[in-house]
Scaffold this active site. Structure first.
Site: not given
Length: 560
Positions: A158, A166, A202, A211, A213, A278, A280, A314, A514, A529
């Protein structure tokens, strides 16, 4: 009149605002178990020749039939298909520096099974490499993806865009894969974001402009320089890093804690410039915020949610005042150990880079800044009894200096409590290392497949039973760099567990994941989520980095 949260805000684009409406309608239209990922809608691109005003009018017609009834799924799907593309902003790209068997690739991996698997992980860079399509540059208002000058490596699944922190572990892996051009391209892209916005976003989407990161750009430049000795890259990076450093050490990010002796210590916290759902995850955040009655409470909660996204972790009980109650998220009230680790590293990196470029005064200035932050670690975070560094809860909104109180330390155990061991300032202190190793061994965090993120099983993805590649690498690398034999042994043992479990998951599922469920050997992680994701940039990078660091003897088993 409702009091509102008047903290900083950075607005998104008209397209993002409209796509939130489409996302909300989809959430109403689909049966619960069939609702697509909300991020799918916010990543859509507007098809030519349509204009946003025309599409909005068409959507108003579509939804005007009955305000109480959702649009039928087939009609909504037809609308989305007619006006939007879901895969035209990124184009697959063959990385120019990829070779199937790089020169001197993992020479100390002797085991044939592991070596073959490492080659497969190495080859995944090809599947994760893209370039931003020309249409994003030509018609930026038709896309939520942001234009970037160089090819990108995405995390996967996604996550179809560059992510900031990352990229550090992606680059660690690319160094092992000898893909220096691709790695430099990633840094160039992130530097272009800092130059445009004043900070690295981010992720490279219009809805992430509010924001950042975890700040690891200096560490990326350092890793590349360490291998390539590219002084030109360092010269280009310094002014960009100074701009980023200013962002994290001013305004709402800056906090001052006064110790018992009256000395002020400057540290930093996460603080998103956003107090709405947010985009997304609009439907999720709107639902979570419905627990609050006043506008101010809602806005503060939503800022704390967006700020948790800025942490990269998160979500976690680490940000909750009353865990595991999600409604008690208060991320802006936390002065986090790991953020300040990254900033201490940035200070050391900038000092080092300025030294390379002959700026002696600048270098000395940043050495002094790093020494001041190290003192702040001792005064604010360190807990002698626990043998680890603890996050600090602010008593006020952080705008004024506040006096340190022992009870404001968060005594819960998190992997992040051990992050400072990553830095030479700490891992070179033998007595300190011994205390930290003892605390880590007794913490309950070392699990069958690696290091647990926390000990609380909250259902959030940055809690038990999950373990994440970045935290494994930070702690393992720190321990391995010490002069303490036991620390080195623990580092290697954790790395082996992580590699074995990753290998087992790969052989069972056909993917690199991940995150892992480190409480169980050979299980990938869940919770949070969205569904578990595969690909996966930083996991690939850490596997390759660990194999380079520790090797794999021919007689060392890999199958559990």
């Amino acid at each position: 009149m409702a009091i509102s949260d008047t903290g900083p805000l950075v607005q998104t684009t008209p397209l993002v605002t409209f796509l939130q409406r489409v996302q909300l309608e989809a959430h109403r239209s689909y049966p619960n178990e069939k609702t697509p990922d909300p991020k799918f809608y916010i990543d859509l691109s507007l098809k030519l020749p349509h204009h946003l005003s025309t599409v909005e009018a068409a959507f108003n017609d579509l939804t005007s039939g009955s305000r109480d009834l959702p649009v039928p799924v087939k009609k909504l799907e037809k609308f989305v298909h007619e006006y939007f593309d879901d895969a035209k902003d990124l184009v697959p790209h063959e990385p120019e520096d990829f070779v199937t068997d790089p020169f001197e690739f993992l020479l100390n991996v002797e085991n044939d099974q592991v070596r073959e698997w490492a080659r497969e992980v190495h080859s995944l860079w090809k599947t994760l490499c893209y370039r931003v399509s020309d249409s994003v540059r030509e018609s930026p208002d038709r896309h939520t993806l942001l234009p970037l000058p160089e090819p990108v490596i995405i995390p996967g699944s996604r996550f179809k865009e560059v992510y900031y922190w990352d990229s550090y572990w992606v680059i660690k892996g690319l160094m092992t894969s000898k893909m220096f051009t691709t790695a430099k391209g990633i840094v160039t892209n992130l530097m272009s974001l800092v130059e445009t916005y004043g900070y690295a976003l981010n992720g490279a989407r219009a809805y992430y402009t509010n924001r950042s990161q975890p700040p690891l750009l200096s560490s990326m430049v350092y890793e590349i320089y360490n291998v390539t000795k590219d002084e030109e890259l360092v010269r280009k990076a310094i002014p960009v890093l100074l701009k980023e450093y200013e962002f994290w050490n001013s305004g709402k990010h800056k906090v001052v804690i006064r110790d018992a002796s009256g000395n002020d210590h400057m540290l930093s916290r996460y603080y998103a410039m956003w107090n709405m759902p947010r985009p997304e995850s609009y439907v999720f955040d709107q639902e979570s915020a419905s627990a609050f009655s006043s506008t101010l409470q809602k806005q503060r909660f939503l800022r704390d949610i967006a700020t948790a996204a800025e942490t990269g972790c998160d979500f976690s009980t680490r940000w909750m005042r009353d865990p595991p109650n999600f409604a008690t998220m208060a991320t802006t009230s936390v002065v986090p150990v790991d953020l300040n680790v990254f900033l201490l590293k940035m200070e050391l990196d900038i000092a080092f880079m300025m030294g390379i470029c002959g700026d002696k005064n600048g270098s000395e200035r940043f050495v002094k800044a790093s020494e001041a932050r190290k003192k702040a670690f001792e005064a604010v975070f360190w807990n002698e009894k626990a043998g680890q560094w603890l996050d600090y809860w602010l008593s006020s909104d952080g705008d004024e200096p506040e006096t340190w109180k022992a009870e404001n330390q968060n005594t819960n155990v998190f992997a992040s409590n051990f992050a400072p061991i990553w830095i030479s300032s700490f891992n070179s202190d033998e007595n300190l290392v011994k205390k930290v190793v003892k605390a880590l061994k007794n913490s309950g965090l070392i699990a069958p497949a690696g290091i647990l993120t926390s000990l609380k099983n909250s259902g959030q993805q940055w809690d038990y039973p999950n373990g994440w590649a970045p935290q494994q690498e930070i702690i393992v690398t720190g321990l391995a760099r010490t002069g303490v034999k036991e620390a080195k042994e623990i580092a290697e043992e954790i790395a082996r567990r992580w590699i074995r479990s990753s290998y087992s998951v790969y052989k069972t599922s056909g993917s690199i994941h991940e995150k892992l469920n480190v409480a169980e050997f050979g299980e990938y992680g869940g919770g949070g989520e969205y569904k578990p994701q595969t690909g996966f940039g930083w996991s690939n990078g850490v596997i390759l980095a660990f194999l380079e660091e520790f090797g794999w003897h021919s007689d060392l088993f890999i199958k559990h």
